[in-house]
Scaffold this motif. Structure first.
Motif, PDB file in Angstrom:
ATOM      1  N   GLY A  10      -0.691  -5.633  -8.040  1.00 18.63           N
ATOM      2  CA  GLY A  10      -0.068  -4.808  -7.008  1.00 18.63           C
ATOM      3  C   GLY A  10      -0.740  -3.458  -6.871  1.00 18.63           C
ATOM      4  O   GLY A  10      -0.984  -2.975  -5.757  1.00 18.63           O
ATOM      5  N   LYS A  11      -1.068  -2.832  -8.002  1.00 21.43           N
ATOM      6  CA  LYS A  11      -1.752  -1.536  -7.961  1.00 21.43           C
ATOM      7  C   LYS A  11      -3.131  -1.673  -7.322  1.00 21.43           C
ATOM      8  O   LYS A  11      -3.526  -0.854  -6.494  1.00 21.43           O
ATOM      9  CB  LYS A  11      -1.874  -0.950  -9.368  1.00 21.43           C
ATOM     10  N   LEU A  12      -3.875  -2.702  -7.730  1.00 20.94           N
ATOM     11  CA  LEU A  12      -5.223  -2.886  -7.181  1.00 20.94           C
ATOM     12  C   LEU A  12      -5.194  -3.126  -5.676  1.00 20.94           C
ATOM     13  O   LEU A  12      -5.999  -2.559  -4.925  1.00 20.94           O
ATOM     14  CB  LEU A  12      -5.932  -4.039  -7.893  1.00 20.94           C
ATOM     15  N   VAL A  13      -4.273  -3.962  -5.218  1.00 20.21           N
ATOM     16  CA  VAL A  13      -4.161  -4.234  -3.779  1.00 20.21           C
ATOM     17  C   VAL A  13      -3.740  -2.970  -3.041  1.00 20.21           C
ATOM     18  O   VAL A  13      -4.305  -2.626  -2.000  1.00 20.21           O
ATOM     19  CB  VAL A  13      -3.193  -5.409  -3.506  1.00 20.21           C
ATOM     20  N   SER A  14      -2.782  -2.226  -3.585  1.00 20.48           N
ATOM     21  CA  SER A  14      -2.341  -0.979  -2.939  1.00 20.48           C
ATOM     22  C   SER A  14      -3.492   0.007  -2.814  1.00 20.48           C
ATOM     23  O   SER A  14      -3.708   0.596  -1.748  1.00 20.48           O
ATOM     24  CB  SER A  14      -1.200  -0.334  -3.728  1.00 20.48           C
TER      25      SER A  14
END
Length: 169
Positions: A10-14
């Motif tokens: 989720g952090k990487l995609v955000s």
């Protein structure tokens, strides 16, 4: 995938979306995390949902020849030509540096069990003698989260602080 891996994804995609990454970049990010290629058209939907949830990024991610840097803290004129990716990255880096300064000031003022001996990029190194380290850990987390909640009043910040205890140096 476990909860930590989903959180990391989720952090990487955000961050991919915040830095202006398109659907192919989002798909590549997902594939790197899961370790194989996938045939999926979901990244377009993910980007749409992200921009609906955070509409302030719509204007930040639009092509822009402006010589003004727009941040949540206000607008700043800039006097050099920047690439589109630099115009996207600069507000993020500026906001991060402002928040880190909030954290350093708060820790200097309110962490009584130790002294800051060195700030390193996005970390603080403390010197703590004869201190209950678990109490110190809780105090640092409380002070940092309070500082971030002050700096980001519209965003509740919890569980973003990682305190790692090391031995004697």
């Amino acid at each position: 995938m476990n909860a930590d891996e989903y959180h990391r994804l989720g952090k990487l995609v955000s961050f991919t979306l915040m830095y202006g990454g398109g659907e192919r970049r989002v798909l590549g990010t997902i594939e790197r995390v899961i370790g194989h290629k996938i045939n999926w058209n979901g990244p377009q939907h993910i980007k749409q949902l992200f921009l609906e949830q955070y509409p302030e990024f719509v204007s930040l991610l639009a092509p822009n020849n402006s010589q003004t840097l727009y941040t949540p803290f206000g607008s700043v004129p800039i006097s050099i030509r920047l690439k589109r990716t630099q115009m996207i990255n600069m507000p993020i880096q500026l906001c991060a540096s402002i928040l880190f300064k909030y954290i350093m000031i708060a820790c200097f003022k309110y962490v009584k069990l130790a002294k800051i001996i060195l700030p390193v990029h996005d970390e603080l190194v403390f010197s703590a003698k004869d201190t209950d380290l678990q109490v110190f850990k809780r105090e640092v987390k409380r002070v940092i989260e309070s500082a971030l909640n002050t700096g980001l009043s519209k965003l509740e910040v919890k569980n973003v602080v990682n305190v790692t205890l090391k031995g004697d140096f």
